[in-house]
Scaffold this motif. Structure first.
Motif, PDB file in Angstrom:
ATOM      1  N   ARG A  83       5.956  -1.165   4.713  1.00  0.00           N
ATOM      2  CA  ARG A  83       4.966  -2.234   4.895  1.00  0.00           C
ATOM      3  C   ARG A  83       3.781  -1.777   5.744  1.00  0.00           C
ATOM      4  O   ARG A  83       2.623  -2.047   5.416  1.00  0.00           O
ATOM      5  CB  ARG A  83       5.652  -3.440   5.530  1.00  0.00           C
ATOM      6  CG  ARG A  83       4.717  -4.562   5.918  1.00  0.00           C
ATOM      7  CD  ARG A  83       5.384  -5.917   5.880  1.00  0.00           C
ATOM      8  NE  ARG A  83       4.665  -6.904   6.665  1.00  0.00           N
ATOM      9  CZ  ARG A  83       3.436  -7.341   6.411  1.00  0.00           C
ATOM     10  NH1 ARG A  83       2.746  -6.855   5.382  1.00  0.00           N
ATOM     11  NH2 ARG A  83       2.872  -8.251   7.178  1.00  0.00           N
ATOM     12  N   GLU A  88       3.942  -0.894  -0.748  1.00  0.00           N
ATOM     13  CA  GLU A  88       4.671  -1.891  -1.547  1.00  0.00           C
ATOM     14  C   GLU A  88       4.422  -1.752  -3.043  1.00  0.00           C
ATOM     15  O   GLU A  88       5.337  -1.959  -3.850  1.00  0.00           O
ATOM     16  CB  GLU A  88       4.293  -3.314  -1.103  1.00  0.00           C
ATOM     17  CG  GLU A  88       4.745  -3.666   0.304  1.00  0.00           C
ATOM     18  CD  GLU A  88       3.652  -3.478   1.335  1.00  0.00           C
ATOM     19  OE1 GLU A  88       3.654  -4.214   2.340  1.00  0.00           O
ATOM     20  OE2 GLU A  88       2.779  -2.601   1.133  1.00  0.00           O
ATOM     21  N   ASP A  89       3.188  -1.435  -3.428  1.00  0.00           N
ATOM     22  CA  ASP A  89       2.892  -1.336  -4.865  1.00  0.00           C
ATOM     23  C   ASP A  89       3.324   0.004  -5.449  1.00  0.00           C
ATOM     24  O   ASP A  89       3.439   0.146  -6.667  1.00  0.00           O
ATOM     25  CB  ASP A  89       1.396  -1.539  -5.109  1.00  0.00           C
ATOM     26  CG  ASP A  89       0.963  -2.981  -4.844  1.00  0.00           C
ATOM     27  OD1 ASP A  89       1.817  -3.885  -4.925  1.00  0.00           O
ATOM     28  OD2 ASP A  89      -0.226  -3.194  -4.544  1.00  0.00           O
ATOM     29  N   SER A  92       8.917   0.022  -5.233  1.00  0.00           N
ATOM     30  CA  SER A  92       9.464  -1.331  -5.257  1.00  0.00           C
ATOM     31  C   SER A  92      10.647  -1.439  -4.308  1.00  0.00           C
ATOM     32  O   SER A  92      11.219  -0.438  -3.863  1.00  0.00           O
ATOM     33  CB  SER A  92       9.872  -1.726  -6.679  1.00  0.00           C
ATOM     34  OG  SER A  92      10.964  -0.944  -7.132  1.00  0.00           O
ATOM     35  N   LYS A 350       4.348  -9.081   0.976  1.00  0.00           N
ATOM     36  CA  LYS A 350       4.308  -9.152  -0.481  1.00  0.00           C
ATOM     37  C   LYS A 350       5.139 -10.350  -0.963  1.00  0.00           C
ATOM     38  O   LYS A 350       6.266 -10.548  -0.494  1.00  0.00           O
ATOM     39  CB  LYS A 350       4.876  -7.855  -1.067  1.00  0.00           C
ATOM     40  CG  LYS A 350       4.811  -7.751  -2.583  1.00  0.00           C
ATOM     41  CD  LYS A 350       5.378  -6.410  -3.042  1.00  0.00           C
ATOM     42  CE  LYS A 350       5.422  -6.290  -4.563  1.00  0.00           C
ATOM     43  NZ  LYS A 350       4.061  -6.211  -5.121  1.00  0.00           N
TER      44      LYS A 350
END
Length: 363
Positions: A83, A88-89, A92, A350
């Protein structure tokens, strides 16, 4: 780490009895020793060959899934670093529930108890796809290749370091330097002492097999806690004037201290909240984006008090302690320092990865 927090064992000449954490063994008179044999494959920026010349694992967005239970301190580290760096993208996140059975961590929080990406009910399946009959603990955190469904690595100390170094091209703009080159020697030295005496020290107390072993572990733990209290009374962060890997590694133990380790593991000389510098430091981090918003106190307590049947045979999960203090002003700004250095805080959590309402600290 283990289906619990890591594959663990105790050693001595007496006969052994398997502990409920799996891979942990209780032996009369034994001192706790942690099994630190992990799958040492690394995901690298260039996919260079591994230690034995086997094919490498290149860092590629969308190729891997991080499996990290919120309850586990070793896994919680990877969620925090992911984080903070804005990965995050690129990577996963799959999150098993807070407890596990005799075989594996399970995805009981997901619909139908199945991880929605890997389509498995147990993390054990990902281990077995690469190593049939894998004999060691099925541990978290683990990084799994999505296409094959096979585990790549569960080497938790290296995973977060590689997130900082090998995944740099996928970092968000403004990502902090959690492992800056000019501080690595000091970070490594601090991390070594924190791991052996604090991160692992609480387990050494909790799983001691004799009074003598417990007394020794207790003394070592509190010597280190006093060292940290003194160090953090003079500086805002463990190394340098910004948050680094060292702070992440200490934080996840401190977040569990009063809720679990003080009573459950008999680390009860003082509560964290009774140590002014450490308590202020922990609150400072908790209130920093990436730390408190990844900490689930309900799952933490469920994990330790339910899974550790030898220590807590009733399985009763305590209602306390009250958590409002985590949000009180800490005053650590007076020591200087900038949490993210020349970088910026991460944005909102997210969607789908938020701590459940009522599971974090509340006013």
């Amino acid at each position: 780490m283990s289906q619990e927090t890591e594959s663990t064992h105790q050693t001595e000449s007496a006969s052994t009895t398997e502990h409920s954490t799996r891979g942990a063994y209780v032996t009369g008179g034994a001192e706790f020793n942690r099994d630190t044999n992990y799958i040492e494959d690394r995901i690298t920026s260039d996919g260079r060959p591994g230690l034995n010349g086997e094919p490498g694992w290149p860092a590629e967005a969308g190729r891997y899934r991080l499996i990290a239970a919120r309850a586990c301190p070793w896994a919680n580290r990877t969620v925090i670093v992911r984080r903070l760096l804005g990965l995050e993208d690129a990577i996963s996140l799959g999150q098993p529930g807070p407890t596990h059975d005799a075989r594996s961590w399970t995805f009981d929080l997901d619909p139908d108890g199945v991880d929605p990406v890997l389509r498995i009910e147990r993390l054990q399946e990902a281990y077995f796809r690469r190593f049939p009959g894998y004999p060691r603990g099925i541990t978290v955190p683990a990084v799994v290749e999505v296409a094959t469904g096979a585990v790549v690595t569960n080497n938790f100390p290296q995973i977060t370091l590689d997130f900082s170094t090998e995944w740099a091209k996928f970092h968000r703009p403004g990502a902090p330097q959690l492992y800056p080159e000019h501080l690595r020697e000091e970070i490594d030295a601090v991390n070594k002492r924190v791991f052996t005496e604090v991160n692992n020290g609480v387990y050494r107390c909790g799983f001691a097999g004799s009074q003598e072993a417990y007394d020794s572990a207790y003394a070592r733990l509190w010597a280190a806690m006093d060292w940290l209290e003194e160090r953090l009374s003079r500086q805002r962060y463990l190394v340098g004037d910004t948050i680094t890997e060292a702070d992440v590694r200490l934080f996840t133990t401190l977040a569990r201290f009063d809720a679990v380790y003080h009573g459950h593991f008999k680390c009860n000389r003082q509560k964290l909240s009774e140590m002014p510098a450490l308590w202020g430091y922990a609150r400072d981090l908790f209130q920093t984006p990436g730390f408190g918003d990844t900490t689930d106190f309900v799952q933490i307590k469920q994990h330790y008090y339910i899974v550790h049947e030898d220590i807590n045979p009733t399985g009763i999960v305590p209602a306390g302690p009250a958590l409002g203090g985590w949000l009180e002003a800490h005053g650590r700004e007076s020591l200087g320092g900038r949490p993210f250095g020349d970088g910026t805080p991460p944005g909102p959590v997210k969607p789908g990865e938020e701590v459940a309402p009522g599971h974090g600290a509340q006013h």
